[in-house]
Design an enzyme around this catalytic site. Structure first.
Site, PDB file in Angstrom:
ATOM      1  N   HIS A  86      30.816  12.451 -23.252  1.00 35.20           N
ATOM      2  CA  HIS A  86      31.223  11.121 -23.441  1.00 35.20           C
ATOM      3  C   HIS A  86      30.731   9.841 -22.746  1.00 35.20           C
ATOM      4  O   HIS A  86      31.514   8.916 -22.235  1.00 35.20           O
ATOM      5  CB  HIS A  86      32.886  11.218 -23.280  1.00 35.20           C
ATOM      6  CG  HIS A  86      33.475  12.310 -23.982  1.00 35.20           C
ATOM      7  ND1 HIS A  86      33.283  12.522 -25.273  1.00 35.20           N
ATOM      8  CD2 HIS A  86      34.843  12.945 -23.661  1.00 35.20           C
ATOM      9  CE1 HIS A  86      34.128  13.267 -25.756  1.00 35.20           C
ATOM     10  NE2 HIS A  86      35.110  13.536 -24.970  1.00 35.20           N
ATOM     11  N   GLU A  91      38.673  13.784 -33.545  1.00 33.15           N
ATOM     12  CA  GLU A  91      37.541  12.762 -33.205  1.00 33.15           C
ATOM     13  C   GLU A  91      36.488  12.542 -34.274  1.00 33.15           C
ATOM     14  O   GLU A  91      35.547  13.264 -34.289  1.00 33.15           O
ATOM     15  CB  GLU A  91      37.051  13.128 -31.829  1.00 33.15           C
ATOM     16  CG  GLU A  91      38.259  13.563 -30.730  1.00 33.15           C
ATOM     17  CD  GLU A  91      37.453  14.244 -29.800  1.00 33.15           C
ATOM     18  OE1 GLU A  91      36.336  13.959 -29.219  1.00 33.15           O
ATOM     19  OE2 GLU A  91      38.059  15.204 -29.497  1.00 33.15           O
ATOM     20  N   HIS A  96      40.065   8.901 -29.123  1.00 30.02           N
ATOM     21  CA  HIS A  96      40.472  10.086 -28.505  1.00 30.02           C
ATOM     22  C   HIS A  96      42.027  10.160 -28.381  1.00 30.02           C
ATOM     23  O   HIS A  96      42.514  10.720 -27.391  1.00 30.02           O
ATOM     24  CB  HIS A  96      39.978  10.061 -26.999  1.00 30.02           C
ATOM     25  CG  HIS A  96      39.415  11.700 -26.537  1.00 30.02           C
ATOM     26  ND1 HIS A  96      40.276  12.551 -26.555  1.00 30.02           N
ATOM     27  CD2 HIS A  96      38.249  12.250 -26.916  1.00 30.02           C
ATOM     28  CE1 HIS A  96      39.788  13.843 -26.085  1.00 30.02           C
ATOM     29  NE2 HIS A  96      38.346  13.744 -26.523  1.00 30.02           N
TER      30      HIS A  96
END
Length: 315
Positions: free
Chosen positions: A89, A280, A159
């Site tokens: 991420h 996502e 998210h």
């Protein structure tokens, strides 16, 4: 942490400048009651101290990249990795851990902006990224855009953790995923470059099914290769709320955490095991290392765009 609201007659969304995170999304159930369908925390400290990126905007690269580097135009760029050799991420200080600037705010939309300098977390190029949350009748539309002054790689996503009951778990929800294949991963969840047919696996949701009734279900944390712009549908028999997910992206990570740990949820909401599900919408994780995956390259001066919609109806 500053919070902002947008709303129309169908939806009401609350969001924060920390991580450009959606903290609450309220719609009506089949009895006319307000239902918050995303998980959110009470305070900034809750968001800073929890590792699951609730509601946040992820960047510069959503998902995992392996080997501690990637290449752009044959130039090798080292990137931060954790103890397992995973870059997750966007790195140690990804976009979900930063404050974004509010660039525009109306009754039904809000745009956040973030600037990322050349070399940030190892990525080349001075990057400017934006996310717009807009309410279009019964849809939440999320639009991520970015530009860079040098060739780079990028993969942005939201998210949100969805629970269409507003409490409890999602095991009684009905799930459809429009995918014939998911990405094979290593023990550290790094995509190998191979796609696996979902047939005869616990990841075959091509026919809508109640999640707890799926044979072999032990939670999902995988990227699915999408067949079409319709990515998924989620339905709660309890509230009658159905959510349809559409996107211009080639993949979608679906994540159903078994346990989020000790959390101070907004409005003192109580959730159980398998509290929620993430959709996502994005490019494939580890795409910089696999030429057979959709290219994550953003060329200097060009625009990256991820447009996804979450449509809410009752049935």
């Amino acid at each position: 942490m500053k919070t902002y609201t947008i709303k129309n007659s169908f939806l009401k969304l609350f969001c924060s400048d920390y991580g450009a995170a959606i903290t609450s999304l309220v719609t009506k159930d089949n009895k006319g009651n307000d239902t918050n369908v995303v998980l959110g925390f009470k305070t900034l400290e809750d968001y800073q101290n929890h590792g699951y990126c609730l509601g946040a905007s992820i960047g510069r690269y959503a998902g995992r990249i392996g080997d501690g580097y990637f290449k752009v135009n044959e130039t090798k760029y080292p990137i931060y990795t954790d103890d397992n050799g995973v870059h997750l991420h966007g790195g140690k200080n990804g976009f979900h851990k930063r404050f974004w600037e509010v660039e525009n705010h109306t009754d039904t939309s809000i745009t956040f902006k973030i600037e990322s300098e050349n070399g940030d977390e190892g990525y080349p190029g001075n990057l400017v990224a934006r996310v717009t949350y807009a309410l279009d009748v019964n849809k939440l539309v999320t639009t991520y855009t970015a530009t860079s002054d040098a060739d780079t790689v990028i993969n942005l996503t939201n998210h949100n953790y969805y629970n269409l009951n507003g409490e409890g778990d999602i095991l009684e929800h009905e799930l459809f995923i429009n995918s014939d294949a998911f990405l094979e991963v290593t023990d550290t969840q790094i995509a190998t470059g191979k796609l696996i047919d979902v047939t005869d696996t616990p990841f075959d949701f091509r026919a809508p099914i109640i999640i707890k009734d799926k044979k072999g279900f032990k939670g999902v944390d995988d990227c699915f290769a999408l067949k079409d712009v319709e990515a998924a549908r989620l339905f709660s028999p309890k509230t009658g709320i159905e959510m349809r997910v559409t996107t211009n992206q080639p993949g979608m990570v679906v994540f159903t955490p078994e346990n989020l740990g000790e959390c101070n949820f907004l409005n003192d909401a109580e959730y159980g095991s398998y509290s929620s599900i993430c959709f996502e919408t994005q490019n494939f994780p580890n795409a910089p290392h696999h030429e057979n995956f959709p290219s994550p390259l953003l060329k200097a001066g060009e625009e990256y765009k991820n447009v996804s919609a979450f449509e809410f109806t009752l049935r």
